[in-house]
Design a protein around this motif. Structure first.
Motif, short mmCIF file in Angstrom:
data_model
loop_
_atom_site.label_atom_id
_atom_site.label_comp_id
_atom_site.label_asym_id
_atom_site.label_seq_id
_atom_site.Cartn_x
_atom_site.Cartn_y
_atom_site.Cartn_z
N ARG A 88 -43.05 -2.29 6.34
CA ARG A 88 -42.13 -2.54 5.22
C ARG A 88 -42.17 -4.03 4.95
N MET A 89 -42.18 -4.40 3.69
CA MET A 89 -42.44 -5.79 3.34
C MET A 89 -41.53 -6.24 2.21
N ASP A 129 -39.16 5.09 14.60
CA ASP A 129 -37.80 5.56 14.35
C ASP A 129 -36.95 4.34 14.01
N ALA A 130 -35.90 4.08 14.78
CA ALA A 130 -35.05 2.92 14.43
C ALA A 130 -35.49 1.66 15.18
N ILE A 131 -36.42 1.82 16.11
CA ILE A 131 -36.80 0.68 16.94
C ILE A 131 -37.79 -0.21 16.18
N GLN A 140 -30.62 -12.61 6.39
CA GLN A 140 -29.85 -11.39 6.71
C GLN A 140 -30.05 -10.33 5.62
N ARG A 141 -30.06 -10.78 4.37
CA ARG A 141 -30.25 -9.81 3.28
C ARG A 141 -31.62 -9.15 3.37
N VAL A 142 -32.65 -9.97 3.60
CA VAL A 142 -34.00 -9.42 3.64
C VAL A 142 -34.14 -8.44 4.80
N LEU A 168 -35.05 -4.42 4.83
CA LEU A 168 -36.20 -3.81 5.51
C LEU A 168 -35.73 -2.71 6.45
N ARG A 169 -34.67 -2.98 7.18
CA ARG A 169 -34.15 -2.00 8.14
C ARG A 169 -33.72 -0.71 7.43
N ASP A 170 -33.00 -0.88 6.31
CA ASP A 170 -32.44 0.29 5.64
C ASP A 170 -33.46 0.94 4.69
#
Lengths: 281, 163
Positions: free
Chosen positions: A175-176, A202-204, A272-274, A278-280
């Motif tokens: 993800r970029m 997964d979430a890791i 933090q926003r970026v 990416l996480r979500d």
């Protein structure tokens, strides 16, 4: 002032060797013409690269994306290959100036100028791009940290020209994102630009690359802070820790646009926003 | 001083001139060809008043050497109306009051022309992004956006009629 349009790279290099002090190389011209207009440079010879064929292609070879130095920023942003594999580079090139600037400005020129307040260098550094350079003794490939020395300064020798950029295509598509923050109008120079890519199992989080540009003399990547992300989920606490690490680890620039203090705050906020983006997914 | 011969097609007419190497395209257009519809606003790539099409792409002609345009095709505001009939964009600026002093208008129209050739039905947001970098100090841009919307609608309707 003489305006020369050599037809080959070899001719361009030898012209440069013949006029090392008095010549300036010009590609798209968006930076060089402005410097001339402002009287900041007064070269006796302008060596234009625009008639050299084959330097504007964008293609895949050996699982690496090759972008010619004379590819316009608009062409890079419009490239299907760039959008598919490197959305952060697409976003960074599409963020520069406005459509008329992107129709003229080239990727090679952008790197050679080494202006800190620019978007593509941060994205290219994050992507581990190599810059292909040709000089009188041959060609070499150098990383962005080895090319960019400081404010408007590179490690290019007087006889060397940037011929292209090579970016390895990752085996697993991460993800970029590229996030540009402008504190004034949209076509102004960026205050902070953040390029990031992350892979997840997964979430890791299994890998993070994070580069901050425009806020500092050269784009900055802090591998020891990147490593904090790997091996656990990107919780808000972890993201905050990474943002704090970058805010503390980067010496920001004071200029007419923003104070160094403000840029540090904006690095903290926008990392933090970026990362949350990416996480979500 | 070094002189060069350049040839370019401007609004469909081929011109050959001898120029100095440091001549900018905007000065070539205005002074050598006496096409003064292309304006100089800032001379430093900020305002977009000097926008022309070079081989179909918009450029700020104050940031391009005339030498660079050698052999290329240029379109300026003088080439937009065909056979005495206003282009839908020009009609849109007239109908929607897309100008007050008019200084930025040629650049606005050239930028909008490039936008509509790539994207015939732009959203308001796309129009604003497409015109970003063309500054207007009178209108506040709303009327300019309406003028481009007027042109997009008219050109789409004309195309449907042709089809």
């Amino acid at each position: 002032m003489r305006f020369l349009q050599p037809g080959t790279l070899e001719e361009a290099i030898s012209t440069r060797v013949d006029n090392p002090e008095q010549s300036v190389i010009i590609a798209g011209g968006t930076a060089v013409v402005l410097m001339l207009q402002h009287g900041l440079i007064a070269p006796e010879v302008l060596i234009s690269l625009e008639k050299i064929p084959g330097l504007d292609s964008i293609r895949i070879e050996d699982n690496r994306l090759h972008i010619g130095a004379l590819a316009k920023l608009g062409d890079v942003a419009d490239s299907r290959l760039v959008r598919q594999y490197f959305p952060a580079l697409f976003a960074a090139c599409a963020a520069v100036g406005n459509v008329r600037v992107r129709n003229q400005a080239t990727l090679g020129g952008n790197l050679a100028e080494a202006d800190y307040a620019s978007d593509p260098p941060a994205a290219l550094m994050m992507l581990d791009a190599l810059v292909e350079v040709k000089g009188i003794s041959g060609t070499r490939q150098i990383s962005l940290p080895d090319l960019l020395l400081g404010f408007l300064t590179t490690t290019l020798e007087p006889d060397e020209l940037i011929t292209g950029v090579i970016i390895p295509i990752p085996t697993e598509q991460p993800r970029m994102a590229y996030l540009r923050y402008n504190n004034r109008s949209s076509e102004d120079r960026p205050c902070v630009g953040i390029a990031a890519s992350a892979t997840f199992n997964d979430a890791i989080c299994t890998g993070l690359r994070l580069t901050v540009g425009a806020a500092c003399e050269i784009p900055t990547r802090l591998s020891e802070i990147e490593a904090l992300a790997v091996g656990s989920p990107l919780t808000d606490t972890r993201i905050h820790e990474i943002a704090e690490g970058y805010a503390a680890g980067i010496e920001t620039i004071d200029d007419l646009q923003s104070s160094a203090w403000y840029r540090t705050q904006m690095i903290r906020v926008h990392i933090q926003r970026v990362l949350k983006g990416l996480r979500d997914g | 001083m070094s002189k060069h011969t350049v040839t370019m097609t401007v609004n469909g007419t081929k011109y050959t001139r001898e120029i100095e190497s440091r001549l900018l395209l905007v000065h070539f257009i205005r002074e050598d060809l006496e096409l003064t519809g292309t304006h100089i606003g800032c001379d430093t790539t900020n305002c977009g008043a000097c926008t022309v099409l070079m081989d179909g792409f918009t450029v700020k002609s104050c940031t391009v050497f005339a030498m660079t345009a050698n052999g290329k095709s240029i379109e300026t505001i003088e080439g937009v109306a065909q056979n005495g009939a206003l282009h839908p964009l020009q009609e849109g600026f007239w109908e929607k009051h897309g100008l007050q002093c008019g200084y930025c208008t040629p650049g606005m129209i050239m930028s909008a022309k490039h936008l509509l050739s790539n994207n015939p039905n732009p959203t308001e947001d796309e129009i604003r992004w497409g015109l970003s970098g063309n500054l207007c100090r009178c209108t506040g841009y709303n009327k300019i956006v309406e003028a481009v919307q007027y042109a997009a609608e008219k050109m789409s309707a004309e195309q449907e009629q042709d089809a």
